[in-house]
Write a protein that holds these residues in place. Structure first.
Motif, PDB file in Angstrom:
ATOM      1  N   GLU A 225      23.903  67.062  29.999  1.00 40.83           N
ATOM      2  CA  GLU A 225      24.978  67.715  29.270  1.00 40.83           C
ATOM      3  C   GLU A 225      24.713  67.596  27.775  1.00 40.83           C
ATOM      4  OE1 GLU A 225      27.739  69.180  30.563  1.00 40.83           O
ATOM      5  OE2 GLU A 225      27.269  68.709  32.659  1.00 40.83           O
ATOM      6  N   CYS A 226      24.876  68.694  27.067  1.00 40.24           N
ATOM      7  CA  CYS A 226      24.732  68.678  25.613  1.00 40.24           C
ATOM      8  C   CYS A 226      26.105  68.383  25.012  1.00 40.24           C
ATOM      9  CB  CYS A 226      24.178  70.016  25.108  1.00 40.24           C
ATOM     10  SG  CYS A 226      23.673  69.949  23.383  1.00 40.24           S
ATOM     11  N   GLN A 227      26.333  67.097  24.751  1.00 41.19           N
ATOM     12  CA  GLN A 227      27.586  66.621  24.179  1.00 41.19           C
ATOM     13  C   GLN A 227      27.279  65.425  23.282  1.00 41.19           C
ATOM     14  OE1 GLN A 227      31.053  66.167  26.724  1.00 41.19           O
ATOM     15  NE2 GLN A 227      29.936  67.063  28.442  1.00 41.19           N
ATOM     16  N   ARG A 228      28.212  65.140  22.399  1.00 37.33           N
ATOM     17  CA  ARG A 228      28.078  63.967  21.539  1.00 37.33           C
ATOM     18  C   ARG A 228      28.635  62.742  22.255  1.00 37.33           C
ATOM     19  NH1 ARG A 228      26.488  64.600  16.596  1.00 37.33           N
ATOM     20  NH2 ARG A 228      27.549  62.726  15.893  1.00 37.33           N
TER      21      ARG A 228
ATOM     22  N   LEU B 270      17.152  67.730  25.208  1.00 39.36           N
ATOM     23  CA  LEU B 270      17.534  68.010  26.599  1.00 39.36           C
ATOM     24  C   LEU B 270      16.608  69.038  27.241  1.00 39.36           C
ATOM     25  CD1 LEU B 270      21.417  67.976  26.320  1.00 39.36           C
ATOM     26  CD2 LEU B 270      19.910  66.190  27.212  1.00 39.36           C
ATOM     27  N   ARG B 271      16.095  69.955  26.450  1.00 40.18           N
ATOM     28  CA  ARG B 271      15.128  70.929  26.978  1.00 40.18           C
ATOM     29  C   ARG B 271      13.877  70.205  27.470  1.00 40.18           C
ATOM     30  NH1 ARG B 271      11.013  72.276  24.421  1.00 40.18           N
ATOM     31  NH2 ARG B 271      11.918  71.919  22.366  1.00 40.18           N
TER      32      ARG B 271
ATOM     33  N   ASP C 294      23.316  64.137  25.577  1.00 44.06           N
ATOM     34  CA  ASP C 294      22.700  64.019  24.263  1.00 44.06           C
ATOM     35  C   ASP C 294      23.201  65.173  23.412  1.00 44.06           C
ATOM     36  OD1 ASP C 294      20.086  62.286  23.251  1.00 44.06           O
ATOM     37  OD2 ASP C 294      20.433  64.124  22.104  1.00 44.06           O
ATOM     38  N   ALA C 295      23.265  64.957  22.112  1.00 47.99           N
ATOM     39  CA  ALA C 295      23.710  66.005  21.193  1.00 47.99           C
ATOM     40  C   ALA C 295      22.601  66.989  20.854  1.00 47.99           C
ATOM     41  CB  ALA C 295      24.261  65.375  19.915  1.00 47.99           C
ATOM     42  N   SER C 296      21.364  66.661  21.184  1.00 52.80           N
ATOM     43  CA  SER C 296      20.223  67.507  20.834  1.00 52.80           C
ATOM     44  C   SER C 296      19.822  68.430  21.987  1.00 52.80           C
ATOM     45  CB  SER C 296      19.021  66.646  20.452  1.00 52.80           C
ATOM     46  OG  SER C 296      17.852  67.442  20.353  1.00 52.80           O
ATOM     47  N   ALA C 297      20.057  69.711  21.804  1.00 54.22           N
ATOM     48  CA  ALA C 297      19.650  70.686  22.814  1.00 54.22           C
ATOM     49  C   ALA C 297      18.131  70.679  22.990  1.00 54.22           C
ATOM     50  CB  ALA C 297      20.144  72.079  22.439  1.00 54.22           C
TER      51      ALA C 297
END
Length: 100
Positions: free
Chosen positions: A76-79, A63-64, A57-60
């Motif tokens: 993973e923090c990725q687009r 993901l937290r 996901d792009a949103s840290a």
């Protein structure tokens, strides 16, 4: 409470798509990637069904929340438009809300 936590509360009761997703996972194989996993609603269901999915996901912040709910997940923090994980997957999902 931040936006990611509110989003988790908004979507955590959505279950109508989970039987279909679990069924697909059982038919395709154990290596599952969820694009746009957000706070982990689908990932939680996959873990409960015995899978070890990966989520990006792009949103840290999202993901937290997902990590707080499931510390064992690989996140993973990725687009989703451009990601690199250097592995193959049997099933790649973009469930409800993935393009929001």
């Amino acid at each position: 409470m931040d936006v990611a936590e509110l989003d988790d509360l908004r979507t955590c009761d959505r279950t109508e798509d989970l039987p279909l997703i679990i069924g697909l996972a059982r038919r395709t194989g154990p290596n599952i990637l969820e694009l746009g996993c957000g706070t982990g609603r689908v990932l939680r269901a996959l873990v409960a069904a015995g899978f070890h999915p990966v989520g990006i996901d792009a949103s840290a912040d999202a993901l937290r929340v997902a990590r707080n709910n499931n510390p064992e997940l690989r996140l993973e923090c990725q687009r989703m438009e451009k990601f690199a994980l250097n592995r193959r997957f049997d099933l790649i999902l973009i469930p409800f809300g993935g393009f929001d």
